[in-house]
Design a protein around this motif. Sequence first.
Motif, short mmCIF file in Angstrom:
data_model
loop_
_atom_site.label_atom_id
_atom_site.label_comp_id
_atom_site.label_asym_id
_atom_site.label_seq_id
_atom_site.Cartn_x
_atom_site.Cartn_y
_atom_site.Cartn_z
N PRO A 47 25.19 42.41 21.43
CA PRO A 47 24.82 43.32 20.73
C PRO A 47 23.74 42.98 19.77
O PRO A 47 23.53 42.09 19.57
N SER A 48 23.15 44.05 19.38
CA SER A 48 21.87 44.08 18.53
C SER A 48 22.33 44.13 16.76
O SER A 48 22.03 43.57 15.99
N ILE A 49 23.47 45.07 16.81
CA ILE A 49 24.23 45.20 15.57
C ILE A 49 25.70 44.90 15.84
O ILE A 49 26.53 45.32 16.52
N VAL A 50 26.39 44.16 14.75
CA VAL A 50 27.96 44.01 14.86
C VAL A 50 28.40 44.47 13.47
O VAL A 50 27.89 44.30 12.41
N VAL A 51 29.31 45.34 13.74
CA VAL A 51 30.08 46.03 12.54
C VAL A 51 31.50 45.39 12.54
O VAL A 51 32.30 45.89 13.56
N TYR A 52 31.97 44.90 11.45
CA TYR A 52 33.51 44.29 11.64
C TYR A 52 34.11 45.22 10.68
O TYR A 52 34.07 45.12 9.35
N ALA A 53 34.88 46.18 11.23
CA ALA A 53 35.58 47.09 10.25
C ALA A 53 37.16 47.06 10.58
O ALA A 53 37.89 47.88 9.79
N ALA A 54 37.73 45.91 11.00
CA ALA A 54 39.14 45.73 10.97
C ALA A 54 39.86 45.60 9.75
O ALA A 54 39.20 44.78 8.72
N GLY A 55 40.90 46.03 9.46
CA GLY A 55 41.25 45.92 8.03
C GLY A 55 42.91 46.32 8.08
O GLY A 55 43.32 46.78 8.93
N PHE A 56 43.66 45.54 7.18
CA PHE A 56 44.94 45.62 6.79
C PHE A 56 45.22 45.37 5.62
O PHE A 56 44.93 44.54 4.74
N LEU A 57 46.19 46.41 4.96
CA LEU A 57 46.62 46.23 3.33
C LEU A 57 48.09 46.52 3.59
O LEU A 57 48.81 47.34 4.05
N VAL A 58 48.47 45.53 2.63
CA VAL A 58 50.02 45.64 1.93
C VAL A 58 49.77 45.69 0.45
O VAL A 58 48.95 44.77 0.10
N GLN A 59 50.66 46.36 -0.41
CA GLN A 59 50.47 46.38 -1.92
C GLN A 59 51.18 45.07 -2.37
O GLN A 59 51.96 44.34 -1.59
N ASN A 60 50.73 44.66 -3.29
CA ASN A 60 51.20 43.30 -4.23
C ASN A 60 52.69 43.43 -4.15
O ASN A 60 53.29 42.35 -3.69
N GLU A 61 53.62 44.35 -4.30
CA GLU A 61 54.84 44.31 -4.59
C GLU A 61 55.34 43.73 -3.21
O GLU A 61 56.43 43.09 -3.08
N GLN A 62 54.85 44.22 -2.02
CA GLN A 62 55.25 43.77 -0.77
C GLN A 62 54.89 42.42 -0.14
O GLN A 62 55.39 41.50 0.10
N ALA A 63 53.41 42.21 -0.82
CA ALA A 63 52.87 40.73 -0.56
C ALA A 63 53.82 39.67 -1.31
O ALA A 63 53.62 38.63 -0.68
N SER A 122 47.00 44.63 -10.23
CA SER A 122 47.68 45.42 -9.28
C SER A 122 47.23 45.16 -7.79
O SER A 122 48.26 45.80 -7.10
N ASN A 123 46.26 44.60 -7.25
CA ASN A 123 45.77 44.26 -6.18
C ASN A 123 45.41 42.82 -5.57
O ASN A 123 44.48 42.93 -4.73
N PHE A 124 45.42 41.85 -6.44
CA PHE A 124 44.94 40.53 -6.09
C PHE A 124 45.19 39.86 -4.88
O PHE A 124 44.46 39.21 -4.48
N VAL A 125 46.26 40.34 -4.09
CA VAL A 125 46.47 39.61 -3.14
C VAL A 125 45.53 40.12 -1.88
O VAL A 125 45.08 39.49 -1.17
N TYR A 126 45.84 41.63 -1.69
CA TYR A 126 44.60 42.00 -0.80
C TYR A 126 43.20 41.70 -1.32
O TYR A 126 42.41 41.35 -0.37
N GLY A 127 42.95 41.77 -2.57
CA GLY A 127 41.68 41.62 -3.12
C GLY A 127 41.12 40.09 -2.87
O GLY A 127 39.84 40.10 -2.53
N SER A 128 42.07 39.39 -2.88
CA SER A 128 41.58 37.91 -2.39
C SER A 128 41.21 37.82 -0.97
O SER A 128 40.08 36.94 -0.71
N THR A 129 41.58 38.70 -0.08
CA THR A 129 41.21 38.43 1.36
C THR A 129 39.70 39.08 1.22
O THR A 129 39.02 38.44 2.01
N LYS A 130 39.46 40.13 0.61
CA LYS A 130 38.03 40.64 0.74
C LYS A 130 37.09 39.97 -0.16
O LYS A 130 35.96 39.80 0.28
N ALA A 131 37.80 39.38 -1.17
CA ALA A 131 36.60 38.37 -2.01
C ALA A 131 36.20 37.17 -1.03
O ALA A 131 35.07 36.69 -0.71
N ALA A 132 37.32 36.60 -0.14
CA ALA A 132 37.00 35.52 0.70
C ALA A 132 35.86 36.20 1.77
O ALA A 132 35.04 35.21 2.20
N PHE A 133 36.20 37.14 2.29
CA PHE A 133 35.28 37.91 3.27
C PHE A 133 33.62 38.03 2.90
O PHE A 133 33.06 37.81 3.51
#
Length: 243
Positions: free
Chosen positions: A80-96, A147-158
């Motif tokens: 590829p000339s361009i790569v887009v990483y669009a994969a994502g998965f979400l659970v809310q903090n209460e479940q996490a 409200s969402n720091f578990v999910y948010g931490s994965t995006k911060a790392a990315f």
Amino acid sequence: MNQNLSKTVLILGANSDVAKQCIKQYAKKGFSVLAASRDIKSLELFVNENNLASKVNVLFFDSVDFDSHQEFYNRLSTKPSIVVYAAGFLVQNEQAFVDFKSTQQMMMVNYMGAVSILNIIAMDKTNRNLERIIGLSSLSGVRGRKSNFVYGSTKAAFTTYLAGLRQELASRNIKINALVIGYIRTKINEGLQLNENLIMEPDYVAKYIVNAGNSFTIVPNFKWKIIYWILKLSPEFLVAKLP
């Protein structure tokens, strides 16, 4: 002649609502699209319904099957000339908090899978076509909030990974973009109570991806830009009061 006709874009996690709009927009611009997802049946149906079969090649890709990533990349018909990483998965903090398997899946899809495949792509110096890597991150990763720091931490790392990758690839003139995105009307947000005035449509967000420029951080929509800077600049005691 369209200058994009000889260029290929690889979209990883191509079955998301935003990714599907990217497929349409990249194809319209003349790119050849490699659309990769676990759910190839749904993706093939989308491609056929939109008369994109001549421009889009559907591939199987599992972001959390790390051992398969090198072979997946090796078997690409065109690098590829361009790569887009669009994969994502979400659970809310209460479940996490109580369901670590779901939390682990979120970590693997949003961060570990991205690092695994993007390292392979980025370190292939034989691919002289590579000019850009785009990662879909989130406003949730800008600051830790109750409200969402578990999910948010994965995006911060990315986002942090992409920032370092930008430095690593600068000498090869490969651009890196992190799309820091707010609420979108997509499957992943179904059932959530969201502010309608802030919800963006998938095709709107896709335009920012397909037309990404040189800026590392791209925040679609001026309302979300304001929110982004409030989160970035607010002192911790104020952030702690946010939901």
